[in-house]
Design an enzyme around this catalytic site. Structure first.
Site, short mmCIF file in Angstrom:
data_model
loop_
_atom_site.label_atom_id
_atom_site.label_comp_id
_atom_site.label_asym_id
_atom_site.label_seq_id
_atom_site.Cartn_x
_atom_site.Cartn_y
_atom_site.Cartn_z
N GLY A 129 32.54 44.30 -1.37
CA GLY A 129 33.10 42.93 -1.32
C GLY A 129 32.31 41.95 -2.16
O GLY A 129 32.25 42.06 -3.39
N ASP A 196 38.06 54.89 2.75
CA ASP A 196 37.71 53.67 2.02
C ASP A 196 36.29 53.79 1.43
O ASP A 196 36.07 53.54 0.25
CB ASP A 196 37.81 52.48 3.00
N LYS A 200 34.78 53.98 -2.61
CA LYS A 200 33.71 53.09 -3.08
C LYS A 200 32.52 53.88 -3.62
O LYS A 200 31.96 53.54 -4.66
CB LYS A 200 33.28 52.16 -1.94
N1 HSE Z 1 38.39 47.65 5.22
C1 HSE Z 1 37.29 47.38 4.34
C2 HSE Z 1 36.00 47.32 5.16
C3 HSE Z 1 37.55 46.11 3.60
O1 HSE Z 1 36.08 47.33 6.40
O2 HSE Z 1 34.92 47.31 4.61
C4 HSE Z 1 36.73 45.93 2.36
O3 HSE Z 1 36.94 46.92 1.41
#
Ligand code: HSE
Length: 405
Positions: A129, A196, A200
């Site tokens: 982020g 997720d 990354k």
């Molecule tokens: N769903 C992701 C998190 C949002 O919880 O980190 C940011 O990529």
């Protein structure tokens, strides 16, 4: 003046518009020229919202407008984000995105087009982020050979694990609380299954190691099997369970993995709690460094996207070289990766220890008051394949978690 278009007026897209409105003056000073959001593309209408005047529903308007030099893609997903990004780059416009799924899958191709067209494809917000990590890897740490990146790259799962640890609750209860607070999606699969974090770490590894790391090659295990008992054992020995996304250069290659890991208090990631993210980097000259901050949320993520737009404005007509090469990096087989293993097993310690040590070598044992009919042990460091061999020979294993301390 640089004019930009924002694709998608959702959480991040509206955040980007807000960042450019609120910080107009300071951004212009840093960019060396004014940056104006000329269009916002969305299927929806926003009656009464100031964005109404900029709203368009047809992407062609943006593509065909020669004034638009930067396109911000905050739509998420692959369709139509991939086509829209590619079309923008081919039209000679830079693209900035927060879309980790798209970057992990098509980043190399899109960066290649950007290079050919002398524009940029930037994606600082795709990992961690608001935490600056991609630009530091690409500019500040270029003198280093990176040996390791280990991160808490998913805020949802870190929140859930922190809640389980502080309240002693089980996974389902902590997940429901995270959903109620808006920290977890109604369909939480991508977060809790580790997908997720996998995308990354694929992006960060490709940059750190200079070759394409395919996310499909990364062993990925989420946190759904972590129980309140696992957490009790971890607390009893002063450790914490985190969902770690790791890529590491070791003597026989590079491995990458996403899984829960029990880490000790000496690990800088130990104290990263709640929705926060952190990325630990080890460089052969730098030594250890850690980047910490808000890994999600409207304004932190929008801040990273807007920072990329400023970088584009500073490099009009010039492609910023990125260290992500197009040769594929073949990752090590997970069977060859060495860890210590925390293992819970049914039965009494005195009865089972001889068989456990016959299968795994010398181990450290743990018993926790209140957890009956089982005990736990921690192996020495061994390849995963050797652990699996031992586990096949051993009855009554309840759960295994990798350990790093
Ligand atoms: N769903 C992701 C998190 C949002 O919880 O980190 C940011 O990529």
């Amino acid at each position: 003046m640089v004019k930009i278009a924002v694709l998608g007026y959702g959480t991040v897209g509206s955040g980007v518009v807000e960042v450019f409105e609120k910080n107009r003056e300071s951004i212009s000073r840093k960019a060396g020229q004014e940056i104006e959001v000329k269009y916002v593309l969305d299927l929806r209408d926003f009656p009464g919202d100031p964005v109404e005047k900029k709203l368009v529903h047809d992407y062609q308007v943006i593509l065909e407008d020669p004034e638009i030099q930067v396109v911000v893609e905050t739509m998420g997903g692959l369709k139509p984000a991939y086509d829209f990004s590619k079309q923008a780059l081919l039209a000679g416009k830079s693209v900035c995105t927060s879309n980790k799924e798209l970057v992990a899958r098509h980043g190399m191709e899109l960066m290649e087009i950007a290079r050919e067209k002398n524009v940029n494809y930037l994606y600082e917000a795709s990992c961690g982020g608001g935490i600056p990590i991609i630009r530091p890897l690409n500019t500040c740490l270029t003198a280093d050979v990176i040996d390791e990146i280990s991160g808490i790259l998913n805020g949802t799962t870190n929140y859930i694990l922190t809640k389980m640890e502080s309240d002693g609750t089980d996974f389902e209860t902590a997940l429901r609380e995270a959903q109620a607070k808006g920290y977890a999606e109604r369909n939480p699969e991508a977060d809790v299954e580790g997908y997720d974090a996998c995308r990354k770490i694929a992006i960060l590894s490709s940059l750190a190691f200079g070759s394409q790391v395919d996310y499909q090659d990364i062993y990925t295990e989420g946190i759904t099997k972590i129980t309140a008992e696992d957490i009790k054992y971890a607390r009893a020995i002063g450790t914490s369970i985190k969902l770690l996304a790791t890529s590491r250069r070791v003597e026989n290659g590079v491995y990458a993995m996403v899984s829960p890991v029990m880490i000790g208090a000496e690990n800088p990631l130990y104290s990263v709690t709640g929705v926060f993210n952190a990325v630990f980097v080890h460089g052969n000259m730098l030594g250890d460094a850690m980047f910490y901050g808000q890994g999600a949320g409207k304004l932190p993520t929008a801040s990273a996207v807007a920072g990329d737009v400023v970088d584009c404005a500073r490099h009009i007509g010039k492609n910023i070289p990125l260290s992500w090469g197009n040769e594929k990096l073949n990752l090590m087989d997970t069977g060859d990766v060495k860890h210590r293993f925390f293992v819970r097993i049914q039965g009494s310690l005195s009865d089972r220890l001889p068989a456990v040590e016959a299968a795994f070598g010398q181990v450290e044992t743990i018993t926790v008051p209140g957890i009956e009919g089982e005990f736990a042990f921690i192996t020495g460091e061994m390849p995963e394949a050797a652990y699996r061999d031992g586990a096949e020979k051993t009855e009554g294993i309840v759960h295994m978690i990798r350990a790093r301390f």
